[in-house]
Write a protein that holds these residues in place. Structure first.
Motif, PDB file in Angstrom:
ATOM      1  N   THR A  78      34.485  -1.068 -28.741  1.00 41.53           N
ATOM      2  CA  THR A  78      35.738  -1.514 -29.335  1.00 41.53           C
ATOM      3  C   THR A  78      36.645  -2.229 -28.341  1.00 41.53           C
ATOM      4  O   THR A  78      37.671  -2.779 -28.731  1.00 41.53           O
ATOM      5  N   GLY A  79      36.294  -2.172 -27.049  1.00 36.39           N
ATOM      6  CA  GLY A  79      37.061  -2.890 -26.038  1.00 36.39           C
ATOM      7  C   GLY A  79      37.866  -2.051 -25.074  1.00 36.39           C
ATOM      8  O   GLY A  79      38.286  -2.547 -24.038  1.00 36.39           O
ATOM      9  N   PHE A  80      38.095  -0.763 -25.359  1.00 40.09           N
ATOM     10  CA  PHE A  80      38.841   0.021 -24.380  1.00 40.09           C
ATOM     11  C   PHE A  80      37.909   0.436 -23.238  1.00 40.09           C
ATOM     12  O   PHE A  80      36.690   0.465 -23.392  1.00 40.09           O
ATOM     13  N   GLN A  81      38.490   0.715 -22.093  1.00 39.68           N
ATOM     14  CA  GLN A  81      37.701   1.012 -20.899  1.00 39.68           C
ATOM     15  C   GLN A  81      37.972   2.412 -20.372  1.00 39.68           C
ATOM     16  O   GLN A  81      39.032   2.989 -20.618  1.00 39.68           O
ATOM     17  N   MET A  82      36.987   2.941 -19.649  1.00 44.09           N
ATOM     18  CA  MET A  82      37.127   4.226 -18.988  1.00 44.09           C
ATOM     19  C   MET A  82      36.524   4.149 -17.594  1.00 44.09           C
ATOM     20  O   MET A  82      35.563   3.405 -17.362  1.00 44.09           O
ATOM     21  N   LEU A  83      37.137   4.885 -16.688  1.00 48.64           N
ATOM     22  CA  LEU A  83      36.694   4.959 -15.301  1.00 48.64           C
ATOM     23  C   LEU A  83      36.035   6.300 -15.071  1.00 48.64           C
ATOM     24  O   LEU A  83      36.594   7.341 -15.440  1.00 48.64           O
ATOM     25  N   ILE A  84      34.853   6.285 -14.460  1.00 49.59           N
ATOM     26  CA  ILE A  84      34.184   7.511 -14.028  1.00 49.59           C
ATOM     27  C   ILE A  84      34.112   7.420 -12.510  1.00 49.59           C
ATOM     28  O   ILE A  84      33.469   6.533 -11.966  1.00 49.59           O
ATOM     29  N   HIS A  85      34.819   8.335 -11.837  1.00 46.34           N
ATOM     30  CA  HIS A  85      34.999   8.283 -10.380  1.00 46.34           C
ATOM     31  C   HIS A  85      34.385   9.541  -9.772  1.00 46.34           C
ATOM     32  O   HIS A  85      34.995  10.610  -9.811  1.00 46.34           O
ATOM     33  N   VAL A  86      33.184   9.426  -9.202  1.00 43.64           N
ATOM     34  CA  VAL A  86      32.483  10.601  -8.681  1.00 43.64           C
ATOM     35  C   VAL A  86      33.051  11.011  -7.329  1.00 43.64           C
ATOM     36  O   VAL A  86      32.964  10.275  -6.347  1.00 43.64           O
ATOM     37  N   GLY A  87      33.648  12.183  -7.318  1.00 42.09           N
ATOM     38  CA  GLY A  87      34.158  12.765  -6.082  1.00 42.09           C
ATOM     39  C   GLY A  87      35.516  12.233  -5.666  1.00 42.09           C
ATOM     40  O   GLY A  87      36.043  11.284  -6.235  1.00 42.09           O
ATOM     41  N   ILE A  88      36.068  12.914  -4.681  1.00 40.17           N
ATOM     42  CA  ILE A  88      37.370  12.572  -4.133  1.00 40.17           C
ATOM     43  C   ILE A  88      37.168  12.079  -2.704  1.00 40.17           C
ATOM     44  O   ILE A  88      36.518  12.754  -1.904  1.00 40.17           O
ATOM     45  N   GLU A  89      37.697  10.884  -2.420  1.00 44.42           N
ATOM     46  CA  GLU A  89      37.547  10.228  -1.107  1.00 44.42           C
ATOM     47  C   GLU A  89      36.091   9.888  -0.787  1.00 44.42           C
ATOM     48  O   GLU A  89      35.732   9.672   0.365  1.00 44.42           O
ATOM     49  N   THR A  90      35.232   9.840  -1.811  1.00 43.82           N
ATOM     50  CA  THR A  90      33.812   9.552  -1.595  1.00 43.82           C
ATOM     51  C   THR A  90      33.551   8.089  -1.253  1.00 43.82           C
ATOM     52  O   THR A  90      32.445   7.751  -0.835  1.00 43.82           O
ATOM     53  N   VAL A  91      34.549   7.240  -1.372  1.00 48.59           N
ATOM     54  CA  VAL A  91      34.412   5.858  -0.922  1.00 48.59           C
ATOM     55  C   VAL A  91      34.050   5.850   0.570  1.00 48.59           C
ATOM     56  O   VAL A  91      33.351   4.950   1.049  1.00 48.59           O
ATOM     57  N   SER A  92      34.486   6.879   1.305  1.00 50.47           N
ATOM     58  CA  SER A  92      34.212   6.973   2.745  1.00 50.47           C
ATOM     59  C   SER A  92      32.730   7.153   3.055  1.00 50.47           C
ATOM     60  O   SER A  92      32.299   6.914   4.185  1.00 50.47           O
ATOM     61  N   LEU A  93      31.928   7.532   2.076  1.00 51.12           N
ATOM     62  CA  LEU A  93      30.485   7.698   2.291  1.00 51.12           C
ATOM     63  C   LEU A  93      29.746   6.363   2.288  1.00 51.12           C
ATOM     64  O   LEU A  93      28.558   6.311   2.608  1.00 51.12           O
ATOM     65  N   LYS A  94      30.433   5.308   1.910  1.00 51.06           N
ATOM     66  CA  LYS A  94      29.871   3.945   1.919  1.00 51.06           C
ATOM     67  C   LYS A  94      28.539   3.840   1.175  1.00 51.06           C
ATOM     68  O   LYS A  94      27.622   3.148   1.602  1.00 51.06           O
ATOM     69  N   GLY A  95      28.444   4.552   0.063  1.00 52.13           N
ATOM     70  CA  GLY A  95      27.252   4.467  -0.782  1.00 52.13           C
ATOM     71  C   GLY A  95      26.177   5.486  -0.484  1.00 52.13           C
ATOM     72  O   GLY A  95      25.242   5.637  -1.274  1.00 52.13           O
ATOM     73  N   GLU A  96      26.283   6.201   0.625  1.00 58.50           N
ATOM     74  CA  GLU A  96      25.263   7.192   0.970  1.00 58.50           C
ATOM     75  C   GLU A  96      25.248   8.300  -0.087  1.00 58.50           C
ATOM     76  O   GLU A  96      26.278   8.899  -0.397  1.00 58.50           O
ATOM     77  N   GLY A  97      24.094   8.539  -0.675  1.00 57.39           N
ATOM     78  CA  GLY A  97      23.944   9.586  -1.670  1.00 57.39           C
ATOM     79  C   GLY A  97      24.263   9.165  -3.094  1.00 57.39           C
ATOM     80  O   GLY A  97      24.242   9.999  -3.997  1.00 57.39           O
ATOM     81  N   PHE A  98      24.538   7.886  -3.318  1.00 54.95           N
ATOM     82  CA  PHE A  98      24.849   7.375  -4.661  1.00 54.95           C
ATOM     83  C   PHE A  98      23.789   6.367  -5.087  1.00 54.95           C
ATOM     84  O   PHE A  98      23.464   5.445  -4.324  1.00 54.95           O
ATOM     85  N   PHE A  99      23.268   6.537  -6.306  1.00 52.05           N
ATOM     86  CA  PHE A  99      22.159   5.731  -6.785  1.00 52.05           C
ATOM     87  C   PHE A  99      22.432   5.225  -8.204  1.00 52.05           C
ATOM     88  O   PHE A  99      22.101   5.903  -9.190  1.00 52.05           O
ATOM     89  N   PRO A 100      23.039   4.028  -8.315  1.00 54.73           N
ATOM     90  CA  PRO A 100      23.288   3.469  -9.653  1.00 54.73           C
ATOM     91  C   PRO A 100      21.966   3.229 -10.384  1.00 54.73           C
ATOM     92  O   PRO A 100      20.990   2.778  -9.782  1.00 54.73           O
ATOM     93  N   ARG A 101      21.946   3.535 -11.670  1.00 57.30           N
ATOM     94  CA  ARG A 101      20.758   3.321 -12.500  1.00 57.30           C
ATOM     95  C   ARG A 101      20.979   2.211 -13.519  1.00 57.30           C
ATOM     96  O   ARG A 101      20.119   1.971 -14.374  1.00 57.30           O
ATOM     97  N   VAL A 102      22.142   1.549 -13.414  1.00 56.27           N
ATOM     98  CA  VAL A 102      22.481   0.420 -14.284  1.00 56.27           C
ATOM     99  C   VAL A 102      23.122  -0.658 -13.415  1.00 56.27           C
ATOM    100  O   VAL A 102      23.476  -0.411 -12.260  1.00 56.27           O
TER     101      VAL A 102
END
Length: 167
Positions: A78-102
Motif C-alpha cells: 500500500t506504500g507505507f514503510q517500516m524499518l527493521i533495525h537489528v541490534g543497538i549500535e550494531t552499525v559498528s560491526l561493519k557487516g560482520e555477522g549479518f547476511f542479507p538474503r534479499v
C-alpha cells in the motif's frame, strides 16, 4: 468527470506479523534514545531468540544498510514503510555477522527470510541484539498504529496494526 461521484475507499487495517522470534518489548525499553523516545517513529522491539528476520508483510525491499547490513526498510504493497533495525549500535560491526538474503528492489512475501545474523557476534562485541521494528514518522497515508499487549504476543499473528487513512 471531476471525480465528485467517486467513492472513497474505506480505512483499512494492515496487520504486520512479528519478523523475529523472541521476547516482545515496548520501544521505551530499547537502550537507544532515538528509538525509545519515539523520535524515529512508532513501533515495538523484539529481543531475538534466533538470528533470522522474516518479512512481516508482502512488499518490496527499498533499502538495506549497504556496509553494515544491520537494518532494512520494507515498503508494504500500500506504500507505507517500516524499518527493521537489528541490534543497538550494531552499525559498528561493519557487516560482520549479518547476511542479507534479499536485495534492494526484491518483492517479498510474508514470512520470507530477509536477513540472517549471528547473535553471538553481536553479544561478544558487548552490544544488544534488541531489534526495533519502526513505522517511521511522516507517512501521510497512516491514520494510526496499534500494538498488541506484551502478554498477547503470538508467533505468526499480527503484533502491529497500521490503520491507513481513507483515500
Amino acid at each position: 468527470m471531476f471525480g465528485f461521484n467517486k467513492k472513497k475507499k474505506a480505512a483499512e487495517f494492515i496487520g504486520l506479523a512479528a519478523p523475529l522470534k523472541g521476547k516482545l518489548l515496548p520501544l521505551k525499553d530499547v537502550p537507544d534514545r532515538a528509538f525509545s523516545s519515539g523520535t524515529m517513529g512508532r513501533g515495538r522491539a523484539i529481543l531475538p531468540s534466533e538470528g533470522k528476520v522474516t518479512a512481516p508483510c508482502p512488499g518490496t525491499v527499498v533499502h538495506i544498510m549497504e556496509k553494515s547490513k544491520h537494518a532494512l526498510l520494507l515498503e508494504h504493497e500500500t506504500g507505507f514503510q517500516m524499518l527493521i533495525h537489528v541490534g543497538i549500535e550494531t552499525v559498528s560491526l561493519k557487516g560482520e555477522g549479518f547476511f542479507p538474503r534479499v536485495n534492494v528492489g526484491d518483492k517479498v512475501t510474508t514470512g520470507q527470510t530477509l536477513l540472517e545474523f549471528d547473535i553471538e557476534i553481536i553479544e561478544k562485541a558487548g552490544l544488544s541484539a534488541i531489534t526495533p521494528i519502526i513505522i517511521p514518522n511522516g507517512q501521510e497515508m497512516i491514520e494510526s498504529v496499534e500494538f498488541t499487549e506484551d502478554s498477547a504476543f503470538r508467533e505468526n499473528e499480527p503484533f502491529i496494526r497500521v490503520l491507513l487513512k481513507n483515500w
